[in-house]
Design a protein around this motif. Structure first.
Motif, PDB file in Angstrom:
ATOM      1  N   LEU A  77      47.938  41.001  39.332  1.00 24.57           N
ATOM      2  CA  LEU A  77      47.931  40.115  38.167  1.00 24.57           C
ATOM      3  C   LEU A  77      46.743  40.405  37.260  1.00 24.57           C
ATOM      4  N   PRO A  78      46.977  40.607  35.964  1.00 24.84           N
ATOM      5  CA  PRO A  78      45.853  40.736  35.023  1.00 24.84           C
ATOM      6  C   PRO A  78      45.152  39.388  34.873  1.00 24.84           C
ATOM      7  N   ILE A  79      43.988  39.418  34.266  1.00 22.71           N
ATOM      8  CA  ILE A  79      43.192  38.204  34.068  1.00 22.71           C
ATOM      9  C   ILE A  79      43.049  37.935  32.575  1.00 22.71           C
ATOM     10  N   VAL A  80      43.329  36.704  32.178  1.00 22.37           N
ATOM     11  CA  VAL A  80      43.137  36.268  30.802  1.00 22.37           C
ATOM     12  C   VAL A  80      42.037  35.205  30.800  1.00 22.37           C
ATOM     13  N   VAL A  81      40.975  35.461  30.065  1.00 21.88           N
ATOM     14  CA  VAL A  81      39.910  34.469  29.897  1.00 21.88           C
ATOM     15  C   VAL A  81      40.157  33.762  28.570  1.00 21.88           C
ATOM     16  N   PHE A  82      40.409  32.465  28.621  1.00 21.81           N
ATOM     17  CA  PHE A  82      40.749  31.707  27.415  1.00 21.81           C
ATOM     18  C   PHE A  82      39.585  30.788  27.042  1.00 21.81           C
ATOM     19  N   ILE A  83      39.041  30.985  25.828  1.00 22.82           N
ATOM     20  CA  ILE A  83      37.906  30.190  25.350  1.00 22.82           C
ATOM     21  C   ILE A  83      38.414  29.178  24.324  1.00 22.82           C
ATOM     22  N   HIS A  84      38.277  27.907  24.642  1.00 20.58           N
ATOM     23  CA  HIS A  84      38.844  26.853  23.799  1.00 20.58           C
ATOM     24  C   HIS A  84      38.099  26.699  22.480  1.00 20.58           C
ATOM     25  N   GLY A  85      38.774  26.058  21.522  1.00 18.08           N
ATOM     26  CA  GLY A  85      38.185  25.762  20.229  1.00 18.08           C
ATOM     27  C   GLY A  85      37.623  24.354  20.175  1.00 18.08           C
ATOM     28  N   GLY A  86      37.265  23.925  18.946  1.00 16.67           N
ATOM     29  CA  GLY A  86      36.706  22.597  18.752  1.00 16.67           C
ATOM     30  C   GLY A  86      35.486  22.596  17.858  1.00 16.67           C
ATOM     31  N   GLY A  87      35.378  23.628  17.011  1.00 16.38           N
ATOM     32  CA  GLY A  87      34.267  23.663  16.061  1.00 16.38           C
ATOM     33  C   GLY A  87      32.901  23.731  16.698  1.00 16.38           C
ATOM     34  N   PHE A  88      32.804  24.236  17.932  1.00 19.58           N
ATOM     35  CA  PHE A  88      31.567  24.320  18.701  1.00 19.58           C
ATOM     36  C   PHE A  88      31.055  22.949  19.139  1.00 19.58           C
ATOM     37  N   CYS A  89      31.634  21.883  18.617  1.00 21.79           N
ATOM     38  CA  CYS A  89      31.128  20.531  18.872  1.00 21.79           C
ATOM     39  C   CYS A  89      32.041  19.705  19.779  1.00 21.79           C
ATOM     40  N   LEU A  90      33.286  20.107  19.898  1.00 25.11           N
ATOM     41  CA  LEU A  90      34.273  19.335  20.648  1.00 25.11           C
ATOM     42  C   LEU A  90      35.053  20.258  21.569  1.00 25.11           C
ATOM     43  N   GLY A  91      35.876  19.659  22.422  1.00 22.13           N
ATOM     44  CA  GLY A  91      36.778  20.449  23.235  1.00 22.13           C
ATOM     45  C   GLY A  91      36.361  20.563  24.684  1.00 22.13           C
ATOM     46  N   SER A  92      37.332  20.903  25.512  1.00 22.17           N
ATOM     47  CA  SER A  92      37.118  21.025  26.947  1.00 22.17           C
ATOM     48  C   SER A  92      38.303  21.743  27.556  1.00 22.17           C
ATOM     49  N   ARG A  93      38.097  22.313  28.744  1.00 20.32           N
ATOM     50  CA  ARG A  93      39.203  22.935  29.466  1.00 20.32           C
ATOM     51  C   ARG A  93      40.287  21.922  29.818  1.00 20.32           C
ATOM     52  N   THR A  94      39.934  20.633  29.837  1.00 15.65           N
ATOM     53  CA  THR A  94      40.885  19.592  30.229  1.00 15.65           C
ATOM     54  C   THR A  94      41.723  19.074  29.069  1.00 15.65           C
ATOM     55  N   TRP A  95      41.345  19.389  27.822  1.00 16.21           N
ATOM     56  CA  TRP A  95      42.110  18.906  26.677  1.00 16.21           C
ATOM     57  C   TRP A  95      43.536  19.462  26.729  1.00 16.21           C
ATOM     58  N   PRO A  96      44.533  18.665  26.346  1.00 14.15           N
ATOM     59  CA  PRO A  96      45.920  19.154  26.362  1.00 14.15           C
ATOM     60  C   PRO A  96      46.107  20.434  25.564  1.00 14.15           C
ATOM     61  N   THR A  97      45.412  20.577  24.433  1.00 15.10           N
ATOM     62  CA  THR A  97      45.561  21.779  23.607  1.00 15.10           C
ATOM     63  C   THR A  97      45.150  23.029  24.366  1.00 15.10           C
ATOM     64  N   CYS A  98      44.146  22.925  25.224  1.00 17.84           N
ATOM     65  CA  CYS A  98      43.692  24.062  26.031  1.00 17.84           C
ATOM     66  C   CYS A  98      44.523  24.188  27.302  1.00 17.84           C
ATOM     67  N   HIS A  99      44.657  23.095  28.016  1.00 14.07           N
ATOM     68  CA  HIS A  99      45.355  23.102  29.297  1.00 14.07           C
ATOM     69  C   HIS A  99      46.799  23.573  29.158  1.00 14.07           C
ATOM     70  N   ASN A 100      47.517  23.024  28.184  1.00 15.23           N
ATOM     71  CA  ASN A 100      48.923  23.403  28.004  1.00 15.23           C
ATOM     72  C   ASN A 100      49.069  24.877  27.648  1.00 15.23           C
ATOM     73  N   SER A 101      48.159  25.366  26.804  1.00 15.85           N
ATOM     74  CA  SER A 101      48.212  26.779  26.430  1.00 15.85           C
ATOM     75  C   SER A 101      47.993  27.672  27.640  1.00 15.85           C
ATOM     76  N   CYS A 102      47.027  27.306  28.474  1.00 14.45           N
ATOM     77  CA  CYS A 102      46.723  28.132  29.646  1.00 14.45           C
ATOM     78  C   CYS A 102      47.874  28.141  30.641  1.00 14.45           C
ATOM     79  N   LEU A 103      48.542  27.020  30.802  1.00 11.37           N
ATOM     80  CA  LEU A 103      49.712  26.975  31.679  1.00 11.37           C
ATOM     81  C   LEU A 103      50.792  27.929  31.178  1.00 11.37           C
ATOM     82  N   ARG A 104      51.007  27.925  29.872  1.00 14.96           N
ATOM     83  CA  ARG A 104      52.040  28.800  29.302  1.00 14.96           C
ATOM     84  C   ARG A 104      51.639  30.268  29.418  1.00 14.96           C
TER      85      ARG A 104
END
Length: 236
Positions: A77-104
């Motif tokens: 399996l290849p590895i994808v490192v996904f770095i979330h957005g949020g204007g440097f001020c917001l965001g987390s690996r747990t946010w739906p926008t990040c979590h859902n994308s990583c699942l897909r």
């Protein structure tokens, strides 16, 4: 009597900076999207990658990945490192926008996905976020090397290909991915045996004194120029 602290910067009520330097970041943000749970196709778990700054990442792995495709040859399996957005001020690996994308990504690409958190501005100004992304990559290298006798079972099962790593960054995460590419350089030799094969910048968040082309165009309802300018005041 001194005056009470008052708001000097306000980003949609989600992030507020007070006159005494206090930062308020809402923990009850309502997303008009559900959190997806592909429990039958992708497993995920959290792990700490930086004890000094108490930073965690989330690992996603296809639950039914086939190690032997039709041609009969083992497939890692290849590895994808996904770095979330949020204007440097917001965001987390747990946010739906990040979590859902990583699942897909994990399901659709048949890949292991790693989503690290990073320190947020304005409490931690740049380049803290870039340093944390580099720290996450060094953690991945330590897994490949199995340093200090500690390794994650998901990453050292023989199913993962550390020679096929791709870094994806969304919005401010795209900016961080860009700086990570500059820092690591071509071939990412300092991360051996981890090798980054490519970087994908998804709507990367860049700005400066001179307006970018997208900033000069029609303003969006949410990410208008006032909001963008406030971000850049807080993060330098």
């Amino acid at each position: 009597m001194g005056s009470f602290p008052h708001i000097v910067e306000d980003c949609l009520g989600v992030l507020q900076v007070l006159s005494d330097g206090t930062v308020f970041r809402s923990k009850t943000i309502h997303f008009n999207m559900p959190v997806i749970h592909h429990q039958n196709s992708v497993d995920f778990k959290d792990a700490m990658f930086d004890k000094t700054h108490n930073l965690h990442l989330r690992i996603y792995k296809p639950a039914s990945a086939s190690n032997f495709p039709p041609n009969g040859r083992p497939h890692k399996l290849p590895i994808v490192v996904f770095i979330h957005g949020g204007g440097f001020c917001l965001g987390s690996r747990t946010w739906p926008t990040c979590h859902n994308s990583c699942l897909r990504f994990a399901s659709g690409l048949n890949a292991v996905v790693i989503a690290p958190d990073y320190r947020l501005a304005p409490e931690h100004r740049l380049p803290a976020a870039m340093d944390d992304a580099a720290s996450a990559m060094r953690w991945l290298q330590s897994q490949a090397l199995r340093e200090n006798g500690v390794s994650d079972a998901w990453l050292n099962s023989g199913e993962v290909d550390f020679d096929q790593v791709f870094v994806l960054g969304d919005s401010s995460g795209g900016n961080i991915a860009h700086h990570l590419a500059v820092r690591l350089g071509g071939g990412s030799t300092e991360l051996a045996p981890v090798r980054v094969r490519g970087y994908v910048l998804l709507a990367p968040f860049f700005g400066g004194v001179v307006r970018t082309r997208s900033e000069s165009g029609p303003s969006e309802a949410l990410l208008n120029l006032d909001i963008l300018d406030r971000y850049f005041v807080m993060v330098p």
